[in-house]
Design an enzyme around this catalytic site. Structure first.
Site, PDB file in Angstrom:
ATOM      1  N   HIS A  49       1.343  -5.032   4.230  1.00  0.00           N
ATOM      2  CA  HIS A  49       0.433  -3.757   4.237  1.00  0.00           C
ATOM      3  C   HIS A  49      -0.624  -4.071   5.332  1.00  0.00           C
ATOM      4  CE1 HIS A  49      -1.058  -0.542   1.974  1.00  0.00           C
ATOM      5  NE2 HIS A  49      -2.313  -0.833   2.211  1.00  0.00           N
ATOM      6  N   CYS A  65      -2.749   3.558   5.078  1.00  0.00           N
ATOM      7  CA  CYS A  65      -3.110   3.180   3.571  1.00  0.00           C
ATOM      8  C   CYS A  65      -3.406   4.465   2.586  1.00  0.00           C
ATOM      9  CB  CYS A  65      -4.019   2.085   3.549  1.00  0.00           C
ATOM     10  SG  CYS A  65      -4.469   1.316   1.722  1.00  0.00           S
ATOM     11  N   ASP A 125       5.564  -5.647   2.058  1.00  0.00           N
ATOM     12  CA  ASP A 125       4.483  -4.733   1.279  1.00  0.00           C
ATOM     13  C   ASP A 125       5.436  -3.947  -0.041  1.00  0.00           C
ATOM     14  OD1 ASP A 125       2.220  -3.213   0.290  1.00  0.00           O
ATOM     15  OD2 ASP A 125       2.447  -1.727   2.001  1.00  0.00           O
TER      16      ASP A 125
END
Length: 272
Positions: A241, A163, A210
């Site tokens: 995600h 991330c 995502d």
């Protein structure tokens, strides 16, 4: 399998940093290094466990605490406050995580004090995305520290991030020409004008669901190809995600298993 895991502090100029380090107890010689770069949640239990997994694969694995200021975290970023935010988000579908209106509607259902604490920490965490350059400086200092650290001296260093950490892994590749390789898990990708500094192979893993992140992949892949640089990637259909984080409701075991095997293969190649 016996690990030697500990927190290490070091200084760079007038600043003090801390990082979690993990290695096999009986690996006596300096080891190739994997820098494990945190998600927005910090060096939490998931990141520390993941760092240990890389150590068990035979590397010196290190996870810098990007939220520590002179060795200490501010109150809003203490682990218990961050866990409150994670627990709240885990009650919501992944599609709501980045929808401010839907997220706030759910937040309003909580008791006032809890709502205020979560909102305050959430704003501090996500406001930190404006401090990416500051986090990058910590990673650069960590890389330099590893050049002379007794357990990594003379060895190659690569990075992986998740991330926010995925974006930072790519950013580190752009500013540190000695980096041997960079892995990006569902992180924002650099713009075309930021690619020139990348000297190492880059590997990326993304979730098909995502869209906010994965939509960046084709353009980045084309720009890397035009620049004569190495970028390979996987997009996992049906994965959200944070599909690699087994503590989150977004975890996708098939995608995570495949990505883990390919990450280890990549590090075996670039850190040889």
């Amino acid at each position: 399998m016996s690990l030697r895991a500990e927190w290490v502090q070091f200084r760079d100029g007038d600043k003090k940093y801390q990082l979690y380090t993990s290695r096999l107890e009986n690996a006596k010689t300096p080891l190739p290094v994997v820098i494990v770069i945190q998600e927005i949640w910090g060096t939490d239990a998931h990141i520390l466990e993941l760092t240990d997994r890389f150590a068990k694969a035979g590397y010196l694995a290190v996870a810098p605490d990007l939220y520590a200021e002179d060795g200490q975290r501010p109150a809003e970023l203490k682990e218990d406050r961050i866990e409150q935010v994670k627990d709240f988000l885990n009650t919501l579908p992944p599609t709501v995580w980045h929808d401010p209106n839907a997220r706030y509607a759910e937040l309003k259902k909580l008791p006032e004090r809890k709502r205020e604490d979560i909102q305050s920490t959430f704003e501090t965490l996500f406001g930190g995305l404006a401090r990416m350059d500051q986090y990058l400086e910590i990673l650069k200092a960590t890389f330099q520290f590893l050049q002379n650290y007794e357990y990594s001296r003379g060895q190659k260093v690569a990075s992986t991030g998740y991330c926010m950490g995925g974006a930072l892994s790519a950013m580190l590749a752009g500013v540190e020409p000695r980096l041997a390789g960079a892995v990006v898990y569902y992180g924002n990708l650099p713009q075309k004008e930021q690619l020139q500094g990348i000297q190492c192979p880059v590997l990326g893993f993304f979730g098909g669901l995502d869209e906010r992140i994965t939509s960046q992949v084709p353009g980045f892949a084309e720009a890397m190809k035009e620049a004569g640089k190495s970028f390979t990637y996987e997009i996992y259909e049906g994965a959200h995600h944070a599909f690699f984080n087994d503590t989150r409701t977004s975890y996708h075991v098939d995608a995570a298993r495949d990505a883990w095997a390919k990450t280890l293969r990549f590090f075996k190649e670039v850190l040889a």
